[in-house]
Enzyme design. Structure first.
Site, PDB file in Angstrom:
ATOM      1  N   ASP A  44      -1.131 -16.892   0.926  1.00 37.24           N
ATOM      2  CA  ASP A  44      -1.144 -17.518   2.244  1.00 37.24           C
ATOM      3  C   ASP A  44       0.192 -18.147   2.627  1.00 37.24           C
ATOM      4  OD1 ASP A  44      -3.746 -16.796   2.715  1.00 37.24           O
ATOM      5  OD2 ASP A  44      -4.563 -18.593   1.793  1.00 37.24           O
ATOM      6  N   VAL A  45       0.920 -18.645   1.630  1.00 40.64           N
ATOM      7  CA  VAL A  45       2.182 -19.329   1.944  1.00 40.64           C
ATOM      8  C   VAL A  45       3.285 -18.357   2.355  1.00 40.64           C
ATOM      9  CG1 VAL A  45       1.688 -21.282   0.444  1.00 40.64           C
ATOM     10  CG2 VAL A  45       2.998 -19.367  -0.455  1.00 40.64           C
TER      11      VAL A  45
END
Lengths: 488, 128
Positions: free
Chosen positions: A418-419
């Site tokens: 997600d990052v």
């Protein structure tokens, strides 16, 4: 020992604790800082024992009990500190928080039941008659002062929330309990009712001048329940915020009891720890672009499992092998490694370091990029890389390295998802929209080590997988890196 | 300046703890200030010290920061020691609770400082 000398020594230990935190501004000064902290603790404990001895309160039995308690507890603590694996650090910190919370509850309870030892008795204001009777009999009615009652019940309540909250956080981090959010019906209402009941009981306890001991125990019990109901709806990946928040709570609990005991060291420490945890929670929330309130209300990552799945299934994905990855990286001039929680789970940090060393031998420039919320606690990735003996000047924070991706030949994403998701920048409907991300998509090639093409914890598909410059390396992180090293 | 929110948070915590102190208005020392008010001043200033000191901690050391704050918050052991030294009739339960609290805090003190030390020893610069 005079009261002033004792107060001065407590102040000294408070100052030493400030210096301990100050040392952490750089790894070079941090070790000295930690020693200041130990000296501060030694002074605080020594002073307390000195005061107790001076007041003739420390008889033989008490001394033996204390010696056993300190030696036993200290031995257990030292053993754990030596044995614990660095990947288990988030659980350990959560477990330690729970102990501070429980200790705060016990100290508060003890103060309530034996107030004369804590010097918190004042003249009772119960009634004129009682005072008159006291004057006649020569024994004035005494009671715990109302300020002390508020302080110690606040300390107990916050301590109790810290205790059970940390136990739940521990269970989630340690895998004794599913990391998925557990949503009770009407949980917000339930929490509000519990909170109000606790406040009401504190007032009742104060009105009774500390005689209604059941009120104390009931409010402690409710706070224990509140700790559970507050933390169970919060999902695994929000744990960095939770752990920081509980850190903060343990500080406020200590500060509250510091007021009861009139102890400067406790108050300074409580304020330090309280603000430290609050700041860390803030940094973590900012790293996710979420408000503190929304994290605390919980439920993130529970209902969003669906949206990405179907439509992306059939899209073309480039899947590579370890040999491909080794070839690409060997011929690169600049590689940036992006580690995430997956690296911690797979314990891949050591082999990753070996891979980086081999690349450096080939003349490749290697650095590491750390997202603020990578892992399960603040700074989690940094510790793991440090454990693998990666020099800390090769490890960079998001702001310092993000512009470098456009000049990098390879972004090696290992266990993060997600990052790195560009949807955070472009898709306003995405749950992670607005979250600062590492711009790995700007690198010439993105190597993405991941077990499957599934979505991250936020349940969002990652466009990056389908990008032309991306090569997916589908395997366990550790196994994949091992194979890459073998293929060099 | 989003960071100001943190100060606000600290201030709120302070205000909450100040209210009872202000309401009670205990008898004071020579300056007429109650002990609680005096302690509160220390608390308020410490919150600000904490704020600035913690912001200066490098993000790479946030895990050791949590471990060491955990260790120093175990200074609650001073309360536990007083509780464990309790004597007198009917105070057995207080003494027992104190002794247990001493043991718990001791786990944290030794565990917290030693694990921090272990972590910090791992942070190395290039070529050192």
């Amino acid at each position: 020992m005079s009261a002033n000398l004792a107060a001065f020594l407590y102040l000294m230990s408070g100052v030493l604790f400030i210096m301990a935190l100050r040392g952490l501004s750089s790894p070079a000064t941090s070790r000295a800082g930690n020693r200041y902290g130990m000296i501060g603790m030694l002074i605080a404990v020594g002073t307390t024992l000195g005061v107790l001895l001076g007041d003739d309160k420390l008889d033989g039995t008490s001394f033996i009990i204390l010696a056993i308690a300190i030696a036993g507890g200290g031995g257990v603590g030292a053993y754990i500190a030596r044995k614990i694996a660095m990947t288990d650090m988030p659980q350990l910190v959560a477990a330690f928080h729970s102990l501070v919370g429980l200790a705060a509850v016990l100290v508060a309870a003890s103060a309530l039941h034996a107030p004369e030892n804590f010097g918190i008795l004042t003249l009772s204001e119960q009634s004129f008659d009682a005072v008159m009777n006291g004057l006649m009999s020569g024994e004035m009615p005494v009671a715990i002062s109302s300020i002390s009652l508020i302080e110690l019940s606040l300390g107990a309540a916050i301590g109790a929330i810290t205790f059970t909250g940390s136990v739940i956080a521990f269970a989630k981090l340690n895998g004794n309990m599913s990391g998925a959010p557990i949503l009770l019906p009407q949980r917000h209402l339930l929490n509000i009712v519990l909170g109000l009941a606790i406040v009401g009981l504190i007032i009742f306890l104060m009105m009774s001048e500390g005689n209604a001991k059941w009120a104390f125990w009931l409010l402690t019990g409710l706070a224990l329940i509140l700790g559970v109901t507050l933390i169970i709806p919060i999902g695994g990946a929000d744990m960095p915020v939770v752990v920081s928040m509980l850190n903060s709570y343990s500080g406020w609990a200590a500060a509250a009891l510091g007021f009861t005991l009139g102890n400067i060291a406790l108050i300074i420490t409580g304020a330090l720890v309280g603000s430290s945890g609050a700041i860390l929670s803030y940094i973590m929330c900012k790293g996710m672009n979420r408000s503190f309130i929304s994290v605390i209300l919980g439920g993130f990552g529970a209902d969003e499992a669906g949206p990405a799945g179907g439509s992306n299934q059939d899209r073309p994905v480039k899947i590579g092998s370890a040999e491909d990855a080794a070839f690409i990286m060997k011929n690169a001039s600049k590689v940036i490694i992006v580690p995430g929680y997956g690296m911690a789970v797979a314990q891949a940090q050591h082999i990753l370091k070996e891979m980086a060393d081999r690349l450096k031998e080939e003349g490749v420039e290697v650095s590491y990029a750390i997202h603020p919320v990578a892992g399960r606690m603040p700074g989690h990735m940094n510790v793991l890389l440090a454990e693998a003996q990666v020099p800390y000047d090769e490890v960079f924070e998001l702001e310092d390295i993000n512009s470098e991706f456009s000049t990098a030949d390879v972004a090696f994403v290992i266990g993060a998802n997600d990052v790195t998701n560009p949807a955070a920048k472009t898709d306003t409907t995405s749950p992670i929209y607005g979250m600062p991300i590492l711009d790995v998509e700007n690198a010439r090639t993105v190597l993405f080590v991941k077990r499957s093409l599934g979505s991250g914890y936020a349940g969002i598909g990652n466009e990056l997988f389908y990008q032309d410059s991306t090569m997916m390396l589908l395997s366990d992180a550790k196994k994949m890196v091992e194979n890459i090293v073998k293929s060099f | 300046m989003m960071r100001l929110r943190i100060i606000l948070l600290c201030l709120m915590a302070m205000m909450a703890s100040a209210l009872p102190a202000l309401a009670a208005g205990q008898a004071g020392g020579p300056s007429g200030i109650s002990t609680t008010m005096f302690l509160f001043a220390i608390f308020a200033l410490s919150c600000f010290v904490g704020y600035y000191v913690v912001w200066s901690v490098t993000p790479a050391l946030h895990t050791p920061l949590m471990a060491v704050t955990n260790a120093i918050s175990s200074v609650i052991i001073v309360g536990a020691l007083i509780a464990a030294a309790t004597s007198g009739e009917g105070n057995f339960s207080s003494k027992l609770m104190g002794a247990v609290a001493v043991a718990l805090a001791a786990v944290n003190i030794f565990g917290g400082f030693l694990v921090t030390q272990r972590m910090l020893a791992m942070y190395k610069k290039k070529d050192s």
